[in-house]
Design an enzyme around this catalytic site. Sequence first.
Site, PDB file in Angstrom:
ATOM      1  N   GLY A  20      47.756  28.871  40.625  1.00  0.00           N
ATOM      2  CA  GLY A  20      46.530  28.625  41.394  1.00  0.00           C
ATOM      3  C   GLY A  20      45.997  27.251  40.987  1.00  0.00           C
ATOM      4  O   GLY A  20      46.703  26.441  40.372  1.00  0.00           O
ATOM      5  N   ALA A  22      44.028  26.491  38.622  1.00  0.00           N
ATOM      6  CA  ALA A  22      44.073  26.295  37.164  1.00  0.00           C
ATOM      7  C   ALA A  22      45.489  25.924  36.714  1.00  0.00           C
ATOM      8  O   ALA A  22      45.675  24.985  35.932  1.00  0.00           O
ATOM      9  CB  ALA A  22      43.598  27.555  36.454  1.00  0.00           C
ATOM     10  N   LYS A  85      30.517  15.429  48.482  1.00  0.00           N
ATOM     11  CA  LYS A  85      29.402  16.304  48.080  1.00  0.00           C
ATOM     12  C   LYS A  85      28.467  15.517  47.157  1.00  0.00           C
ATOM     13  O   LYS A  85      28.871  15.089  46.080  1.00  0.00           O
ATOM     14  CB  LYS A  85      29.964  17.537  47.347  1.00  0.00           C
ATOM     15  CG  LYS A  85      28.894  18.411  46.714  1.00  0.00           C
ATOM     16  CD  LYS A  85      29.477  19.606  45.976  1.00  0.00           C
ATOM     17  CE  LYS A  85      28.401  20.342  45.209  1.00  0.00           C
ATOM     18  NZ  LYS A  85      28.948  21.444  44.392  1.00  0.00           N
ATOM     19  N   PRO A 103      20.638  17.149  43.298  1.00  0.00           N
ATOM     20  CA  PRO A 103      21.555  16.014  43.526  1.00  0.00           C
ATOM     21  C   PRO A 103      22.373  15.659  42.299  1.00  0.00           C
ATOM     22  O   PRO A 103      22.018  16.030  41.174  1.00  0.00           O
ATOM     23  CB  PRO A 103      20.574  14.873  43.815  1.00  0.00           C
ATOM     24  CG  PRO A 103      19.384  15.202  42.942  1.00  0.00           C
ATOM     25  CD  PRO A 103      19.308  16.709  42.851  1.00  0.00           C
ATOM     26  N   VAL A 195      56.018  40.928  28.922  1.00  0.00           N
ATOM     27  CA  VAL A 195      55.695  39.860  27.967  1.00  0.00           C
ATOM     28  C   VAL A 195      56.228  40.291  26.604  1.00  0.00           C
ATOM     29  O   VAL A 195      55.963  41.390  26.136  1.00  0.00           O
ATOM     30  CB  VAL A 195      54.165  39.643  27.897  1.00  0.00           C
ATOM     31  CG1 VAL A 195      53.830  38.534  26.901  1.00  0.00           C
ATOM     32  CG2 VAL A 195      53.594  39.311  29.276  1.00  0.00           C
ATOM     33  N   THR A 352      31.136  25.428  39.266  1.00  0.00           N
ATOM     34  CA  THR A 352      31.539  24.892  37.965  1.00  0.00           C
ATOM     35  C   THR A 352      32.893  25.371  37.452  1.00  0.00           C
ATOM     36  O   THR A 352      33.349  24.884  36.412  1.00  0.00           O
ATOM     37  CB  THR A 352      30.476  25.245  36.912  1.00  0.00           C
ATOM     38  OG1 THR A 352      30.073  26.596  37.101  1.00  0.00           O
ATOM     39  CG2 THR A 352      29.283  24.334  37.028  1.00  0.00           C
TER      40      THR A 352
HETATM   41  C1  LIG Z   1      33.953  34.008  45.172  1.00  0.00           C
HETATM   42  C2  LIG Z   1      34.427  32.827  44.403  1.00  0.00           C
HETATM   43  C3  LIG Z   1      34.006  31.550  44.769  1.00  0.00           C
HETATM   44  C4  LIG Z   1      34.411  30.438  44.012  1.00  0.00           C
HETATM   45  N1  LIG Z   1      33.941  29.202  44.350  1.00  0.00           N
HETATM   46  C5  LIG Z   1      34.223  28.154  43.532  1.00  0.00           C
HETATM   47  C6  LIG Z   1      33.732  26.857  43.798  1.00  0.00           C
HETATM   48  O1  LIG Z   1      33.078  26.602  44.808  1.00  0.00           O
HETATM   49  N2  LIG Z   1      34.021  25.878  42.928  1.00  0.00           N
HETATM   50  C7  LIG Z   1      34.764  26.095  41.812  1.00  0.00           C
HETATM   51  O2  LIG Z   1      34.948  25.178  41.005  1.00  0.00           O
HETATM   52  N3  LIG Z   1      35.312  27.293  41.580  1.00  0.00           N
HETATM   53  C8  LIG Z   1      35.050  28.327  42.400  1.00  0.00           C
HETATM   54  N4  LIG Z   1      35.599  29.546  42.147  1.00  0.00           N
HETATM   55  C9  LIG Z   1      36.549  29.684  41.050  1.00  0.00           C
HETATM   56  C10 LIG Z   1      37.893  29.158  41.494  1.00  0.00           C
HETATM   57  O3  LIG Z   1      38.324  29.854  42.635  1.00  0.00           O
HETATM   58  C11 LIG Z   1      38.907  29.358  40.386  1.00  0.00           C
HETATM   59  O4  LIG Z   1      38.381  28.879  39.179  1.00  0.00           O
HETATM   60  C12 LIG Z   1      40.142  28.580  40.685  1.00  0.00           C
HETATM   61  O5  LIG Z   1      40.617  28.890  41.939  1.00  0.00           O
HETATM   62  C13 LIG Z   1      41.199  28.869  39.663  1.00  0.00           C
HETATM   63  O6  LIG Z   1      41.762  30.114  39.865  1.00  0.00           O
HETATM   64  P1  LIG Z   1      42.976  30.479  38.951  1.00  0.00           P
HETATM   65  O7  LIG Z   1      44.031  29.456  39.146  1.00  0.00           O
HETATM   66  O8  LIG Z   1      42.445  30.706  37.583  1.00  0.00           O
HETATM   67  O9  LIG Z   1      43.447  31.904  39.477  1.00  0.00           O
HETATM   68  P2  LIG Z   1      44.276  32.311  40.797  1.00  0.00           P
HETATM   69  O10 LIG Z   1      44.014  31.422  41.940  1.00  0.00           O
HETATM   70  O11 LIG Z   1      43.989  33.770  40.983  1.00  0.00           O
HETATM   71  O12 LIG Z   1      45.793  32.130  40.390  1.00  0.00           O
HETATM   72  C14 LIG Z   1      46.470  33.059  39.581  1.00  0.00           C
HETATM   73  C15 LIG Z   1      47.941  32.728  39.578  1.00  0.00           C
HETATM   74  O13 LIG Z   1      48.601  33.607  38.681  1.00  0.00           O
HETATM   75  C16 LIG Z   1      49.784  34.093  39.305  1.00  0.00           C
HETATM   76  N5  LIG Z   1      50.134  35.379  38.712  1.00  0.00           N
HETATM   77  C17 LIG Z   1      49.323  36.439  38.427  1.00  0.00           C
HETATM   78  N6  LIG Z   1      50.054  37.457  37.926  1.00  0.00           N
HETATM   79  C18 LIG Z   1      51.347  37.021  37.875  1.00  0.00           C
HETATM   80  C19 LIG Z   1      52.579  37.606  37.457  1.00  0.00           C
HETATM   81  N7  LIG Z   1      52.637  38.859  37.008  1.00  0.00           N
HETATM   82  N8  LIG Z   1      53.697  36.881  37.571  1.00  0.00           N
HETATM   83  C20 LIG Z   1      53.679  35.594  38.038  1.00  0.00           C
HETATM   84  N9  LIG Z   1      52.532  34.990  38.437  1.00  0.00           N
HETATM   85  C21 LIG Z   1      51.392  35.702  38.368  1.00  0.00           C
HETATM   86  C22 LIG Z   1      49.400  34.185  40.768  1.00  0.00           C
HETATM   87  O14 LIG Z   1      50.536  34.209  41.595  1.00  0.00           O
HETATM   88  C23 LIG Z   1      48.611  32.892  40.925  1.00  0.00           C
HETATM   89  O15 LIG Z   1      49.496  31.822  41.166  1.00  0.00           O
HETATM   90  C24 LIG Z   1      35.248  30.638  42.903  1.00  0.00           C
HETATM   91  C25 LIG Z   1      35.716  31.911  42.588  1.00  0.00           C
HETATM   92  C26 LIG Z   1      35.297  33.002  43.315  1.00  0.00           C
HETATM   93  C27 LIG Z   1      35.792  34.361  42.928  1.00  0.00           C
END
Ligand SMILES: Cc1cc2nc3c(=O)[nH]c(=O)nc-3n(C[C@H](O)[C@H](O)[C@H](O)COP(=O)(O)OP(=O)(O)OC[C@H]3O[C@@H](n4cnc5c(N)ncnc54)[C@H](O)[C@@H]3O)c2cc1C
Length: 506
Positions: A20, A22, A85, A103, A195, A352
């Site tokens: 994702g 991150a 923004k 702002p 794991v 954030t």
């Molecule tokens: C409602 C909402 C609104 C948001 N709005 C904002 C915003 O406006 N601004 C902002 O900065 N942040 C926002 N965020 C936060 C932001 O979406 C996340 O911080 C960002 O998308 C990072 O997500 P991630 O990569 O941690 O997780 P995810 O996007 O969930 O990615 C997880 C990854 O792990 C992989 N994975 C999981 N399990 C396995 C497995 N068993 N085997 C292999 N791969 C696996 C998945 O395939 C995926 O690739 C928001 C979050 C929410 C919930």
Amino acid sequence: MTGEAAMDGPVRSIVIVGGGTAGWMAATYLARRLGHLRPDITVIESAAIGTVGVGEATVPAIRDFLAAIELGEPEVLRETGGTIKYGIRFDGWKREGHRFFHPFGLYGVAARGVAFHHYWLKMRAAGDATPLSDYCLATQLAERGLFLPPSDRPANDLGVFNFAVHFDASKFAALLRRLAVANNVRHIDARIDAVERDGDDGRVAAVTLDDGRRVAGDLWIDCSGFRSLLLGEALGVPYVDWRHWLPCDRAIAIPCAAADGPTTPFTVATARAAGWQWRIPLRHRVGNGYVYCSDHVDDDAAERALLASLEGEPLAAPNRLRFTTGHRARFWEKNVVALGLASGFLEPLESTSISLIQSGLERFVALFPDKDVDPRLAATYNRQSVLEFERLRDFLLLHYWSNRRVGEPFWDRMRALAPTEGLQIKLDAWRAGGEFVRNEWDTFQDPSWLSMYAGFDDLPARHSPLADQVSERDLADSLSRMRAAIAGTLGHAEPHDAFLARTVGA
Ligand SMILES: Cc1cc2nc3c(=O)[nH]c(=O)nc-3n(C[C@H](O)[C@H](O)[C@H](O)COP(=O)(O)OP(=O)(O)OC[C@H]3O[C@@H](n4cnc5c(N)ncnc54)[C@H](O)[C@@H]3O)c2cc1C
């Protein structure tokens, strides 16, 4: 012992679990910053599991991240449907019909060692009703739908502002993936099924994939989303639940077509019965979401409220999400560091999460370990990360706690909350003396706190006596010159849409 090699010497391999925002931010950043060490970097993600698919608004720190990975802002805007923004407009938080702007910029010009807001408070007490926002260039640009790049050498505080971007989260992750792969990051699309931990010290040694492959690594970055596959599940690091302070625990997100009119260079956060709704304008659509507390509205009613408020045709099915505000008790344990949702979550009221991923990466690189992973590095990282989360929690809490939406159960509940100790200290300094308390690891600085206090009309009873070294007449003159200077600068700005068209070639 199941470890692949001796536990000393430099780190040779880093495995990032999750693709994702991150995971790909980690991959691009580590590939750049650690390039001279030549570690093998692998990202394992599962397209079948997918990503959370939200996270479209950022804070200005994103610009430093893009610079660090050498990704140009025009390219990001072009590839992600991105927009500018300048901050967030808060609609209805104080009461229905009221609005104010937070702002990314300063207010006015400090003089004779006294912060501008004391002069503004003095003139206000003398009957001058000019709003604070009239002294902020970023707010004025936003309200007029204009774009102006910040100057590298502003003449004075009036010219100090910055911008962030809105982008399509999936397109941003895809752009980062292309960049990471071009920088020799290995990409595996498979599901992790197991794991494997080292028999001696319990560190993570390897994972097994659904196609039977086994991937080993020295260091692990857990970006697996809310599931927290390595840090939470495999290493059992507990979650610190903050719902008693920030009880919103669900969200529904849906994109829609934009209404006619210019693309606004700001996010809108509108108070709703049991939470708040975001509006994030992109070039090709608008992102919308209702963040709410399930004690006060059920999912179906929340979805109906969201759908009824859309300005254009829905462009996808509603995406329902559940979350618990808080964080893992430790962000770094043994040889695993969690980033993004795997490490914790603060609701997106100030956009954030992505900046927390970035600051986590910066901290991690600053404390980058050898293969043995000195626990003192992890302890330092954990202390700093917890502080950063707590400071942000307090800032978010201020938004809710300051509301004056009397008679609505959710908002009455939020007003009745006892502030945390950290917030109370800030409130006391502000209310008694118009002063700000600055803490290590504060994400938001004085002007942000000032926007909130002034936005909610929570003002100190008196200005600093130091502001009395300037007479009211002189002050009126200099404030009017500041407003004129802002008006003059606005004349050099161009419409946001014109800037986007010029930049992305649309
Ligand atoms: C409602 C909402 C609104 C948001 N709005 C904002 C915003 O406006 N601004 C902002 O900065 N942040 C926002 N965020 C936060 C932001 O979406 C996340 O911080 C960002 O998308 C990072 O997500 P991630 O990569 O941690 O997780 P995810 O996007 O969930 O990615 C997880 C990854 O792990 C992989 N994975 C999981 N399990 C396995 C497995 N068993 N085997 C292999 N791969 C696996 C998945 O395939 C995926 O690739 C928001 C979050 C929410 C919930």
